[in-house]
Design a protein around this motif. Structure first.
Motif, PDB file in Angstrom:
ATOM      1  N   THR A   1      39.990 129.081  21.752  1.00 26.76           N
ATOM      2  CA  THR A   1      38.828 127.685  21.497  1.00 26.76           C
ATOM      3  C   THR A   1      37.456 128.113  21.630  1.00 26.76           C
ATOM      4  N   GLU A   2      37.110 128.869  22.488  1.00 26.74           N
ATOM      5  CA  GLU A   2      35.551 129.170  22.554  1.00 26.74           C
ATOM      6  C   GLU A   2      35.168 129.892  21.405  1.00 26.74           C
ATOM      7  N   LEU A   3      35.935 130.835  20.916  1.00 29.04           N
ATOM      8  CA  LEU A   3      35.758 131.694  19.735  1.00 29.04           C
ATOM      9  C   LEU A   3      35.684 130.614  18.768  1.00 29.04           C
ATOM     10  N   ALA A   4      36.603 129.847  18.488  1.00 31.02           N
ATOM     11  CA  ALA A   4      36.671 128.726  17.257  1.00 31.02           C
ATOM     12  C   ALA A   4      35.426 128.163  17.289  1.00 31.02           C
ATOM     13  N   HIS A   5      34.862 127.772  18.475  1.00 27.77           N
ATOM     14  CA  HIS A   5      33.725 126.822  18.511  1.00 27.77           C
ATOM     15  C   HIS A   5      32.484 127.494  18.415  1.00 27.77           C
ATOM     16  N   TYR A   6      32.610 128.749  18.683  1.00 26.83           N
ATOM     17  CA  TYR A   6      31.436 129.717  18.674  1.00 26.83           C
ATOM     18  C   TYR A   6      31.048 129.773  17.055  1.00 26.83           C
ATOM     19  N   VAL A   7      32.102 129.845  16.109  1.00 23.07           N
ATOM     20  CA  VAL A   7      32.073 130.060  14.732  1.00 23.07           C
ATOM     21  C   VAL A   7      31.964 128.891  14.049  1.00 23.07           C
ATOM     22  N   GLY A   8      32.039 127.554  14.797  1.00 22.43           N
ATOM     23  CA  GLY A   8      31.736 126.344  14.319  1.00 22.43           C
ATOM     24  C   GLY A   8      33.130 125.851  13.563  1.00 22.43           C
ATOM     25  N   LEU A   9      34.437 126.315  13.897  1.00 17.68           N
ATOM     26  CA  LEU A   9      35.781 125.740  13.539  1.00 17.68           C
ATOM     27  C   LEU A   9      36.263 124.855  14.640  1.00 17.68           C
ATOM     28  N   PRO A  10      37.101 123.946  14.133  1.00 15.22           N
ATOM     29  CA  PRO A  10      38.160 123.215  15.169  1.00 15.22           C
ATOM     30  C   PRO A  10      39.237 124.175  15.522  1.00 15.22           C
TER      31      PRO A  10
ATOM     32  N   SER B   1      43.781 122.708  28.556  1.00 11.42           N
ATOM     33  CA  SER B   1      43.399 122.335  27.170  1.00 11.42           C
ATOM     34  C   SER B   1      42.246 121.397  27.077  1.00 11.42           C
ATOM     35  N   ALA B   2      42.465 120.262  27.884  1.00 14.04           N
ATOM     36  CA  ALA B   2      41.358 119.219  27.764  1.00 14.04           C
ATOM     37  C   ALA B   2      40.122 119.866  28.394  1.00 14.04           C
ATOM     38  N   LEU B   3      40.036 120.583  29.167  1.00 18.48           N
ATOM     39  CA  LEU B   3      38.678 121.229  29.586  1.00 18.48           C
ATOM     40  C   LEU B   3      38.140 122.077  28.740  1.00 18.48           C
ATOM     41  N   THR B   4      38.767 122.754  27.928  1.00 19.56           N
ATOM     42  CA  THR B   4      38.301 123.589  26.641  1.00 19.56           C
ATOM     43  C   THR B   4      37.778 122.880  25.430  1.00 19.56           C
ATOM     44  N   GLY B   5      38.196 121.634  25.365  1.00 20.00           N
ATOM     45  CA  GLY B   5      37.573 120.526  24.532  1.00 20.00           C
ATOM     46  C   GLY B   5      38.225 121.040  23.095  1.00 20.00           C
TER      47      GLY B   5
ATOM     48  N   GLU C   1      31.012 129.529   6.976  1.00 24.13           N
ATOM     49  CA  GLU C   1      29.898 128.576   6.901  1.00 24.13           C
ATOM     50  C   GLU C   1      30.144 127.305   5.955  1.00 24.13           C
ATOM     51  N   LEU C   2      31.355 127.502   4.892  1.00 24.80           N
ATOM     52  CA  LEU C   2      31.723 126.367   4.255  1.00 24.80           C
ATOM     53  C   LEU C   2      32.594 125.415   5.051  1.00 24.80           C
ATOM     54  N   ALA C   3      33.425 125.596   6.083  1.00 28.00           N
ATOM     55  CA  ALA C   3      34.316 124.926   6.702  1.00 28.00           C
ATOM     56  C   ALA C   3      33.512 124.014   7.674  1.00 28.00           C
ATOM     57  N   PRO C   4      34.115 122.481   7.775  1.00 30.49           N
ATOM     58  CA  PRO C   4      33.343 121.676   8.603  1.00 30.49           C
ATOM     59  C   PRO C   4      33.894 121.854   9.889  1.00 30.49           C
ATOM     60  N   ARG C   5      32.688 121.396  10.775  1.00 26.58           N
ATOM     61  CA  ARG C   5      33.106 121.430  12.248  1.00 26.58           C
ATOM     62  C   ARG C   5      33.328 119.998  12.605  1.00 26.58           C
ATOM     63  N   SER C   6      32.876 118.899  11.852  1.00 22.86           N
ATOM     64  CA  SER C   6      33.356 117.580  12.160  1.00 22.86           C
ATOM     65  C   SER C   6      33.863 116.834  11.238  1.00 22.86           C
ATOM     66  N   PHE C   7      34.958 116.085  11.087  1.00 25.38           N
ATOM     67  CA  PHE C   7      35.452 115.329  10.130  1.00 25.38           C
ATOM     68  C   PHE C   7      36.480 114.139  10.731  1.00 25.38           C
ATOM     69  N   THR C   8      37.045 113.431   9.940  1.00 27.93           N
ATOM     70  CA  THR C   8      38.041 112.400  10.536  1.00 27.93           C
ATOM     71  C   THR C   8      39.182 112.242   9.626  1.00 27.93           C
ATOM     72  N   ILE C   9      40.313 112.147  10.501  1.00 21.93           N
ATOM     73  CA  ILE C   9      41.778 112.089   9.811  1.00 21.93           C
ATOM     74  C   ILE C   9      41.808 110.364  10.226  1.00 21.93           C
TER      75      ILE C   9
ATOM     76  N   ASP D   1      42.477 106.611  14.365  1.00 19.46           N
ATOM     77  CA  ASP D   1      41.630 107.475  13.598  1.00 19.46           C
ATOM     78  C   ASP D   1      41.673 108.702  14.637  1.00 19.46           C
ATOM     79  N   ILE D   2      41.308 109.893  14.142  1.00 17.73           N
ATOM     80  CA  ILE D   2      41.167 111.044  15.027  1.00 17.73           C
ATOM     81  C   ILE D   2      39.827 111.610  14.427  1.00 17.73           C
ATOM     82  N   HIS D   3      38.818 111.604  15.411  1.00 16.76           N
ATOM     83  CA  HIS D   3      37.403 112.235  14.899  1.00 16.76           C
ATOM     84  C   HIS D   3      37.264 113.554  15.600  1.00 16.76           C
ATOM     85  N   ILE D   4      37.362 114.613  14.730  1.00 16.60           N
ATOM     86  CA  ILE D   4      37.388 115.982  15.100  1.00 16.60           C
ATOM     87  C   ILE D   4      35.726 116.133  15.278  1.00 16.60           C
ATOM     88  N   GLY D   5      35.326 116.786  16.317  1.00 15.63           N
ATOM     89  CA  GLY D   5      34.210 117.227  16.587  1.00 15.63           C
ATOM     90  C   GLY D   5      33.734 117.716  18.067  1.00 15.63           C
ATOM     91  N   PRO D   6      32.802 118.323  18.355  1.00 15.76           N
ATOM     92  CA  PRO D   6      32.321 118.894  19.642  1.00 15.76           C
ATOM     93  C   PRO D   6      32.806 117.887  20.746  1.00 15.76           C
TER      94      PRO D   6
END
Lengths: 212, 484
Positions: free
Chosen positions: B308-317, B345-349, B72-80, B90-95
């Protein structure tokens, strides 16, 4: 060849652990010498496995299953062979060096060496140089194999060899090293007797080092 | 006016159903709660115990609420952020966003002059960073090797010191222990303008590796705690081998790897709530003939898609893997294996896809493989961008105006779109035979080699601040003292 010995060969090839002890006892009861059981029962089976593995027809899990089957028989034969003064393939002592917890490669080497007929003792991982020294003294191996995955822990191999030298045991054992960052030139540099790039060639090299 | 119109803005796939994902998720929680992991780190054991974990010696079991809270605490979207403020780096991490880059720690390197395999040395580092900086589809930097010609404890510090001034793309920093982590951080913070400025605009990511099966090692956790305390975005990535150090089945290796990652996640989020955290790692098979971890196996792509799908299911990159090969040469095998895993890999996002440029099953790094994969990734990105459907792109009016027997070359509609609708290859050759013959009948690998040589001869990365250069010198000098 006796039917029992040929059954033993087949059981080794098929890795049929459950029949090994019975077949071994049966062969001995039939009056076969332990050495005959080894040379004409177990080894032809293991040689076949080796050939098929190199040809890509058998795979690691099958080789390991065969090695384990052979060991089951060897646990009965070994005391008899020693008693009658027969030279065995030899003893191999193994361990992942100090500071390193990676051991899948070393475990493969252990199983490949067992398959090649060696008596193997595995000291595990994160093994201190002193523990290797004690192992060499107590177990009396023909070959000591050390493994490391990290460039930082690789140096522990050098320290271990020094400790073995200081204990005056260096002449009694051939030292073989391996692991992802390890190379032949590193082996030369630290005074090891050999380097193997994978588990199968480690077992081959151990044989070569002993017969040399 | 359209009503209830569904838009698919890119090509993605979903391999696992929601029911399957729920089952994987619950299985990871089960492993963490009932089997637990070994944690070889006193401070972490205390942190976990205080936070509610069940600790028996080194064995730690996490009640599932702890893991759910950490997720719950870890963010799904952020920028490096690019160190030089260049927004394109810049790298924008997000869905729905995939990024690509090399991997760390290969013992060998393909020499750029001789094309021969040899140990990786210090002078290879800036060269890799330069190539990364220049390639349009490579987004972050790792070094493709472990530096062999410095004191072995200092390999990672020299690596970062060599990469940082030679690319402004964010670096994923690998290190041995907390000492070099600290040295790396000093350099990054100097450029950012202090710790607080760094926390607002982090310019690198810290990489740690737990051990499979189910061990969090002392060094990995030392590094994790350093990163958490200094709010450095973190990757915690195991490298399980199916059939060797993990179950042989895809579902089994995925849940084990997730359990290994989430132990790190729980410690990190307890220490530093909201810390950007990537779960990992490299999931592939043990080749049962050659006893290697296969980097060109189709199962790698499949396992990575599942996690990857499991990570995204729980809201992690996720720290993805692709663009790598078991081949020893820049050949057809390298192209097939690398391109397919990069495309998949690109297809999985998957969020950051690493190990682009790995050859020989991660034993040898190659900037040539990296440059060839840059083209494959561009190709994959064009496909995953998908097809836009609207009044303008349907072009019904344009078709009407041109009519039968006309052509579209002069149409404003063509001029408006041809640059963005089409992919323009840098390396793949589309010339006619005569021209190709005239240009010396160059093969793909010939063109890859000239592209790399051209980049090395001409590309100028943006420099670091003069004060950062000074800090780099000081850090290296004090690091040398540390190991004396």
């Amino acid at each position: 060849m006796s039917e029992t010995l040929s059954k033993l060969s087949t059981a080794v090839i098929e890795g049929d652990l459950e029949v090994m002890e019975d077949l071994t006892s049966q062969a001995l009861d039939e009056g076969k010498e332990a050495q005959e059981v080894l040379n004409e029962g177990l080894m032809p089976g293991m040689d076949h496995v080796g050939v098929e593995f190199k040809a890509g027809n058998m795979f690691v899990p099958e080789v390991l299953r065969s090695a384990r089957a052979m060991q089951a028989s060897m646990s009965i034969l070994r005391p008899l062979l020693t008693e009658s003064g027969v030279e065995l393939a030899g003893k191999v002592l193994l361990g992942t060096v100090k500071g390193d917890l990676h051991d899948i490669g070393k475990n493969l080497v252990a199983m490949m060496c067992e398959g090649a007929g060696f008596e193997v003792k595995d000291l595990g991982k994160d093994v201190e140089p002193d523990v290797f020294v004690e192992g060499v003294r107590d177990f009396g191996p023909d070959v000591l194999g050390m493994s490391a995955l990290l460039t930082t822990t690789m140096r522990a191999m050098e320290h271990t060899i020094k400790s073995i030298e200081e204990a005056g045991l260096r002449d009694q054992v051939k030292i073989l090293i391996g692991g992802a960052p390890v190379t032949q030139s590193f082996a030369d540099q630290i005074g090891a007797d050999g380097y193997a790039s994978n588990a199968a060639s480690a077992a081959d090299l151990a044989k070569k080092l002993i017969s040399a | 006016m359209r009503a209830n119109y569904q838009v698919n803005s890119g090509v993605r796939f979903q391999m696992l159903s929601d029911d399957q994902l729920e089952e994987l998720f619950e299985s990871v929680l089960h492993v963490l709660e009932y089997t637990g992991l070994e944690v070889h780190h006193e401070e972490s054991l205390q942190i976990l115990k205080d936070a509610g974990a069940w600790v028996d010696g080194k064995r730690v079991r996490l009640p599932s609420y702890m893991v759910r809270r950490a997720l719950e605490l870890a963010p799904r979207s952020f920028t490096i952020y690019a160190r030089d403020g260049n927004p394109e780096h810049d790298i924008h991490i997000g869905p729905g966003r995939s990024h690509f880059g090399p991997g760390p720690t290969c013992p060998n390197f393909i020499d750029v002059e001789t094309m021969e395999r040899r140990p990786y040395v210090k002078s290879d580092v800036p060269l890799v960073a330069k190539v990364v900086d220049a390639l349009p589809n490579i987004d972050f930097c790792e070094s493709l090797g472990t530096v062999d010609d410095v004191h072995h404890d200092l390999g990672a510090t020299y690596e970062f010191a060599g990469m940082f001034p030679n690319t402004s793309k964010p670096i994923v920093a690998w290190s041995y222990d907390k000492y070099d982590s600290e040295e790396i951080h000093k350099i990054a913070v100097a450029e950012a303008g202090g710790q607080e400025a760094f926390e607002r605009r982090p310019n690198y990511i810290h990489y740690c590796e737990p051990l499979s099966p189910l061990v969090s090692t002392e060094d990995a956790l030392d590094k994790l705690i350093f990163a958490a305390n200094h709010r450095v975005p973190l990757i915690f990535t195991p490298c399980p081998i199916a059939g060797g150090t993990a179950p042989v089945t895809a579902a089994g290796i995925i849940i084990q790897a997730a359990a290994e990652s989430w132990m790190g996640l729980t410690i990190a989020q307890t220490l530093q709530p909201g810390l950007p955290f990537f779960m990992g790692g490299v999931l592939s098979v043990m080749d049962m003939s050659n006893m290697i971890l296969a980097y060109g196996a189709p199962e790698l792509s499949l396992f990575m898609a599942g996690i990857t799908e499991l990570a995204h299911y729980v809201g992690l990159p996720l720290w993805q893997t692709g663009g790598c090969t078991d081949s020893k040469a820049l050949d057809e095998q390298a192209a097939i294996e690398g391109s397919l895993s990069a495309y998949f890999s690109a297809l999985t996002g998957g969020d950051l896809c690493h190990d682009v440029g790995y050859t020989e099953s991660a034993m040898t790094g190659s900037v040539f493989q990296l440059a060839m994969m840059d083209e494959a990734i561009g190709y994959a990105r064009r496909i995953t961008r998908g097809i836009e459907v609207n009044e303008d792109t349907l072009a019904v009016d344009v078709i009407h105006n041109v009519g039968p027997n006309g052509h579209y070359l002069r149409e404003q509609h063509t001029r408006n779109h041809y640059k963005t609708e089409f992919f323009y290859p840098n390396l793949c050759d589309r010339r006619n035979y005569e021209e190709w013959e005239m240009m010396g009948k160059q093969t793909m690998s010939d063109r890859v080699v000239s592209r790399v040589q051209d980049i090395l001869a001409t590309h100028e990365p943006s420099p670091v601040k003069p004060e950062t250069e000074k800090v780099i010198e000081e850090v290296l000098a004090s690091a040398e003292k540390r190991v004396k």
